[in-house]
Design a protein around this motif. Structure first.
Motif, PDB file in Angstrom:
ATOM      1  N   ASP A 140      37.984  47.677  35.430  1.00 17.92           N
ATOM      2  CA  ASP A 140      37.851  47.662  34.081  1.00 17.92           C
ATOM      3  C   ASP A 140      37.058  45.886  33.824  1.00 17.92           C
ATOM      4  OD1 ASP A 140      38.014  50.031  34.026  1.00 17.92           O
ATOM      5  OD2 ASP A 140      39.724  49.470  32.643  1.00 17.92           O
ATOM      6  N   MET A 141      37.503  44.826  34.431  1.00 16.29           N
ATOM      7  CA  MET A 141      37.731  43.486  34.711  1.00 16.29           C
ATOM      8  C   MET A 141      36.314  43.125  34.698  1.00 16.29           C
ATOM      9  SD  MET A 141      39.073  40.071  36.463  1.00 16.29           S
ATOM     10  CE  MET A 141      40.953  40.248  35.015  1.00 16.29           C
ATOM     11  N   GLU A 142      35.087  42.565  32.930  1.00 10.60           N
ATOM     12  CA  GLU A 142      33.930  42.626  33.139  1.00 10.60           C
ATOM     13  C   GLU A 142      33.728  40.780  33.113  1.00 10.60           C
ATOM     14  OE1 GLU A 142      32.931  43.686  29.675  1.00 10.60           O
ATOM     15  OE2 GLU A 142      32.810  45.584  29.388  1.00 10.60           O
ATOM     16  N   THR A 143      34.723  39.906  33.369  1.00  9.54           N
ATOM     17  CA  THR A 143      34.650  38.405  33.049  1.00  9.54           C
ATOM     18  C   THR A 143      34.934  37.666  34.668  1.00  9.54           C
ATOM     19  OG1 THR A 143      36.777  37.878  32.985  1.00  9.54           O
ATOM     20  CG2 THR A 143      35.615  38.212  30.796  1.00  9.54           C
ATOM     21  N   LEU A 144      35.481  38.636  35.881  1.00  7.21           N
ATOM     22  CA  LEU A 144      35.208  38.032  37.436  1.00  7.21           C
ATOM     23  C   LEU A 144      34.370  39.577  38.121  1.00  7.21           C
ATOM     24  CD1 LEU A 144      38.643  36.790  38.006  1.00  7.21           C
ATOM     25  CD2 LEU A 144      36.911  35.506  37.163  1.00  7.21           C
ATOM     26  N   PRO A 145      33.589  38.690  39.698  1.00  7.58           N
ATOM     27  CA  PRO A 145      33.100  39.395  39.899  1.00  7.58           C
ATOM     28  C   PRO A 145      34.391  40.024  40.879  1.00  7.58           C
ATOM     29  CG  PRO A 145      32.524  37.617  40.539  1.00  7.58           C
ATOM     30  CD  PRO A 145      33.362  37.447  39.267  1.00  7.58           C
ATOM     31  N   ALA A 146      33.542  41.520  41.291  1.00  8.14           N
ATOM     32  CA  ALA A 146      34.747  41.963  42.528  1.00  8.14           C
ATOM     33  C   ALA A 146      35.377  41.125  43.035  1.00  8.14           C
ATOM     34  CB  ALA A 146      34.096  43.374  42.647  1.00  8.14           C
ATOM     35  N   TRP A 147      34.498  40.865  44.281  1.00  8.74           N
ATOM     36  CA  TRP A 147      35.127  39.617  45.402  1.00  8.74           C
ATOM     37  C   TRP A 147      35.388  38.257  44.720  1.00  8.74           C
ATOM     38  CZ3 TRP A 147      33.474  34.577  44.754  1.00  8.74           C
ATOM     39  CH2 TRP A 147      31.895  34.900  43.948  1.00  8.74           C
ATOM     40  N   LEU A 148      35.874  38.225  43.537  1.00  6.24           N
ATOM     41  CA  LEU A 148      36.489  36.849  43.242  1.00  6.24           C
ATOM     42  C   LEU A 148      38.148  37.675  42.598  1.00  6.24           C
ATOM     43  CD1 LEU A 148      35.126  34.586  40.627  1.00  6.24           C
ATOM     44  CD2 LEU A 148      35.537  34.594  43.157  1.00  6.24           C
ATOM     45  N   ILE A 149      38.266  38.923  42.765  1.00  6.90           N
ATOM     46  CA  ILE A 149      39.630  39.559  42.514  1.00  6.90           C
ATOM     47  C   ILE A 149      40.463  39.730  43.776  1.00  6.90           C
ATOM     48  CG2 ILE A 149      40.556  41.210  41.906  1.00  6.90           C
ATOM     49  CD1 ILE A 149      38.191  41.771  39.176  1.00  6.90           C
ATOM     50  N   GLY A 150      41.828  39.546  43.134  1.00  8.14           N
ATOM     51  CA  GLY A 150      42.366  39.577  44.621  1.00  8.14           C
ATOM     52  C   GLY A 150      42.712  40.771  45.710  1.00  8.14           C
ATOM     53  N   ASP A 151      43.209  41.525  47.139  1.00  9.31           N
ATOM     54  CA  ASP A 151      42.892  43.373  47.717  1.00  9.31           C
ATOM     55  C   ASP A 151      44.386  43.824  47.144  1.00  9.31           C
ATOM     56  OD1 ASP A 151      42.400  45.322  48.787  1.00  9.31           O
ATOM     57  OD2 ASP A 151      42.629  43.935  50.610  1.00  9.31           O
TER      58      ASP A 151
END
Length: 129
Positions: A59-70
């Motif tokens: 649900d995170m809107e502040t970071l794009p998905a490619w910046l979030i760890g796997d």
């Protein structure tokens, strides 16, 4: 309820409403927990976090998905899940910041050189008589 961008600035400890106390902001509290090796979660929170699809990540809107760890990469080792996920996310953020810094620095240098050359080329020549 505070509207954006004030809510984000308040969470980072950069802004507070008039007449309110600073208290604990999100960044200070997170860093204090990291320094004490206390994530602030117990086993029940962890299970709920995983069951809900990792909560804020989807649900995170502040970071794009490619910046979030796997998270899938670390699900097999539950002891390291939060730590490795956080480190990978921070690594991605640091790398993007370094690339952006280098790109802006190169652009600044290029524009400075172009403007310098244009100024030299368009400068009126004065001759002493």
């Amino acid at each position: 309820v505070m509207a954006q961008p004030w809510a984000t600035l308040r969470a980072m400890g950069l802004y507070k409403l008039p007449g309110t106390d600073w208290g604990w902001d999100y960044v200070t509290l997170s860093i204090a927990r990291m320094a004490n090796l206390d994530p602030g979660f117990d086993d029940g929170d962890y299970e709920e976090f995983l069951k809900n699809g990792c909560g804020f990540v989807e649900d995170m809107e502040t970071l794009p998905a490619w910046l979030i760890g796997d998270l899938e990469k670390y699900r097999s080792d539950e002891d390291k899940l939060f730590w490795e996920f956080g480190v990978e996310t921070l690594d991605r953020l640091v790398n993007v910041t370094i690339y952006a810094y280098c790109a802006f620095l190169a652009l600044y240098i290029l524009v400075s050189i172009i403007l310098g050359v244009l100024k030299i080329c368009t400068k009126k020549r004065k001759y002493w008589r």
